[in-house]
Design an enzyme around this catalytic site. Structure first.
Site, PDB file in Angstrom:
ATOM      1  N   LYS A  63       7.850  10.196  -3.837  1.00 57.65           N
ATOM      2  CA  LYS A  63       8.387   8.685  -4.241  1.00 57.65           C
ATOM      3  C   LYS A  63       8.786   8.973  -5.725  1.00 57.65           C
ATOM      4  O   LYS A  63       8.075   9.637  -6.185  1.00 57.65           O
ATOM      5  CB  LYS A  63       7.438   7.761  -4.047  1.00 57.65           C
ATOM      6  CG  LYS A  63       7.758   6.166  -4.119  1.00 57.65           C
ATOM      7  CD  LYS A  63       6.529   5.498  -4.075  1.00 57.65           C
ATOM      8  CE  LYS A  63       7.206   3.941  -4.219  1.00 57.65           C
ATOM      9  NZ  LYS A  63       6.097   2.915  -3.992  1.00 57.65           N
ATOM     10  N   SER A 138       7.248  -1.189  -1.229  1.00 53.32           N
ATOM     11  CA  SER A 138       8.199  -0.341  -2.256  1.00 53.32           C
ATOM     12  C   SER A 138       8.371   1.037  -1.873  1.00 53.32           C
ATOM     13  O   SER A 138       9.624   1.879  -2.213  1.00 53.32           O
ATOM     14  CB  SER A 138       7.719  -0.537  -3.636  1.00 53.32           C
ATOM     15  OG  SER A 138       6.744   0.234  -3.798  1.00 53.32           O
ATOM     16  N   SER A 162       2.444  -1.167  -0.375  1.00 49.41           N
ATOM     17  CA  SER A 162       3.814  -0.419  -0.249  1.00 49.41           C
ATOM     18  C   SER A 162       3.802   0.987   0.193  1.00 49.41           C
ATOM     19  O   SER A 162       4.771   1.442   0.393  1.00 49.41           O
ATOM     20  CB  SER A 162       4.134  -0.109  -2.088  1.00 49.41           C
ATOM     21  OG  SER A 162       4.585  -1.208  -2.605  1.00 49.41           O
TER      22      SER A 162
END
EC number: 6.3.5.7
Length: 468
Positions: A63, A138, A162
């Site tokens: 990420k 997210s 997330s």
């Protein structure tokens, strides 16, 4: 071969039937052909190094809010679109020591603030099962990349769901470890008392493998806890006799019919495996959303104060220093990030600090006490991961409606507990659904055992979307 989970690829490498370089090159070709359809990656890494150790050179996606030296770490924001990492996060160091290569930095909601991956400066991530729908957020790029075959496994971060929410929407496994189990050093902070790095994988065994690698005490992280890291794969079993699983029935009244039925089916599965099912009461969980958005926004307003255009990142023009600050933050941050900064600054202001922030800290403690009481009676608790399946891109326009998609994931962050989402079926829209499992702090062994036992009774995790 890139559709296989990590542990199967490792077995094939051990048997000398394939090489890690072959996997890396095949994956790279696939990404270059299909990423444009999903937008899972912000940047691609095409450098392969021969490695041994546990992971034998297999590629992992990361990420884009986790520092990887020599690559851009943008947090999917204009503010950091030109920022290059000058050091490795602790989890990256651990993965490198374990023999991992890295294939790319995945797309995300800007500064991890969002539940749909629509707030990214680089455009939304599309759900591999239906490209008109969101991937969740997210960590949407991490989940979508694994689900679509654009990654074998990935790292995400979880502040209020997330990792688990996009894992549910995309039909993969997403694990949020106990707060303090995995070092946050090198993770760009959103809400420091809530953030935690964890793996997104195709099955529970891969989650065990990566969790064992990235866990452990880190003196560079003041919130890291010095506890033993077991070999989690040793606990995987389909025998749940003696295990007590708690069900919070009130949650089933506020979810779609598809999700309620999938949870009922999961309960039946656990009964067949020998687990004892008990109802649990979590009286303060209904306040989790409001509690979270006070505490998380307060911490965000403090953490994001460092992005002012002076030392690094985007800088706007201005006639004075103050004007440069204002213009930089106005142009550099997206609407959702600005909203949360303003909310956080408001609740921390002198007239409202006691009324909002301090009361929210007390409520957080009550939520933690509810879980402590529940875990004195049961070993694990099951909940839906999300109230609905993945919604359409652009469909949810009101911030509050978006926040409600994290209704069932936020409590684990507030209480600092480990939680995992595993695929548990499909909706009438032919979209994946997730079962969320929680355990007591630092009992990931129980968490993973309960998750694995369910997974092995079904083939939901083996179904993958067809990429065009």
């Amino acid at each position: 071969m890139i559709e296989k989970p990590l542990h199967e690829l490792l077995d094939l490498i051990e048997k000398k039937e394939i090489t890690a370089k072959e996997v890396f090159e095949e994956l790279l070709i696939y990404i270059k052909s299909h990423n444009k359809n999903i937008n899972a990656y912000i940047s691609i890494i095409d450098t392969f190094e021969e490695k041994g150790s546990l992971l034998k050179g297999l590629p992992i996606a990361v990420k884009d809010n986790i520092m990887l030296k020599g690559t851009k770490t943008t947090c999917a924001s204009k503010m950091l679109s030109n920022f290059e990492s000058i050091y490795d996060a602790t989890v990256i160091e651990k993965l490198k020591l374990a023999g991992a290569n890295f294939i790319g930095k995945t797309n995300m909601d800007e500064f991890a603030m969002g539940s749909s991956c629509e707030t990214s400066y680089f455009g939304p991530v599309r759900n591999p099962w239906d490209k008109q729908r969101v991937s969740g957020g997210s960590s949407g790029g991490s989940a979508a990349s694994v689900a679509s075959g654009l990654a074998i496994a990935s790292l995400g971060s979880d502040t209020g769901g997330s990792i688990r929410q996009p894992a549910s929407f995309c039909g993969v496994v997403g694990l949020k470890p106990t707060y303090g189990r995995v070092s946050r050093y090198g993770l760009v902070a959103f809400a420091s008392s809530l953030d935690q790095i964890g793996p997104i994988t195709r099955d529970v065994k891969d989650a065990c493998l990566l969790l064992g690698i990235i866990s452990g005490f880190d003196p560079k992280d003041s919130t890291s806890i010095n506890v033993d890291v077991p070999n989690y794969t040793e606990f995987l079993s389909q025998d749940l006799k003696g295990i007590k699983i708690g069900v919070y029935e009130a949650a089933l009244k506020s979810v779609s019919e598809d999700i309620a039925q999938s949870i009922e089916n999961a309960i039946d599965t656990y009964k067949k495996l020998g687990a004892q099912i008990e109802n649990v009461d979590l009286p303060h969980i209904k306040y989790s959303i409001s509690d979270y958005y006070i505490l998380a926004c307060a911490e965000a307003s403090s953490n994001l104060a460092r992005f002012d255009g002076v030392k690094y990142g985007y800088r706007a023009n201005g006639q004075t220093l103050e004007e440069m600050y204002v213009n930089t933050r106005t142009e550099g941050f997206g609407a959702e990030v600005k909203r949360r900064i303003m909310l956080g600054t408001y609740v921390l202001s002198s007239g409202y600090y006691d009324a909002y922030y301090i009361r929210s800290l007390r409520l957080r403690n009550l939520i933690k006490m509810d879980f402590d009481k529940a875990f004195s009676k049961v070993d694990a608790i099951i909940l839906p991961t999300t109230p609905t399946d993945a919604f359409k891109i652009g469909e949810v326009t009101k911030p509050l409606d978006m926040y409600l998609s994290d209704t069932f994931t936020i409590p684990a962050n507030l209480a600092g507990l480990p939680a995992i989402s595993v695929p548990c079926g499909f909706s009438k829209n032919h979209l994946p659904l997730g079962l969320q499992i929680l355990s007591n702090a630092f009992r990931e062994d129980i968490l993973l055992k309960v998750a694995y036992a369910f997974e092995q009774q079904h083939d939901f995790h083996k179904k993958i979307p067809i990429m065009e």
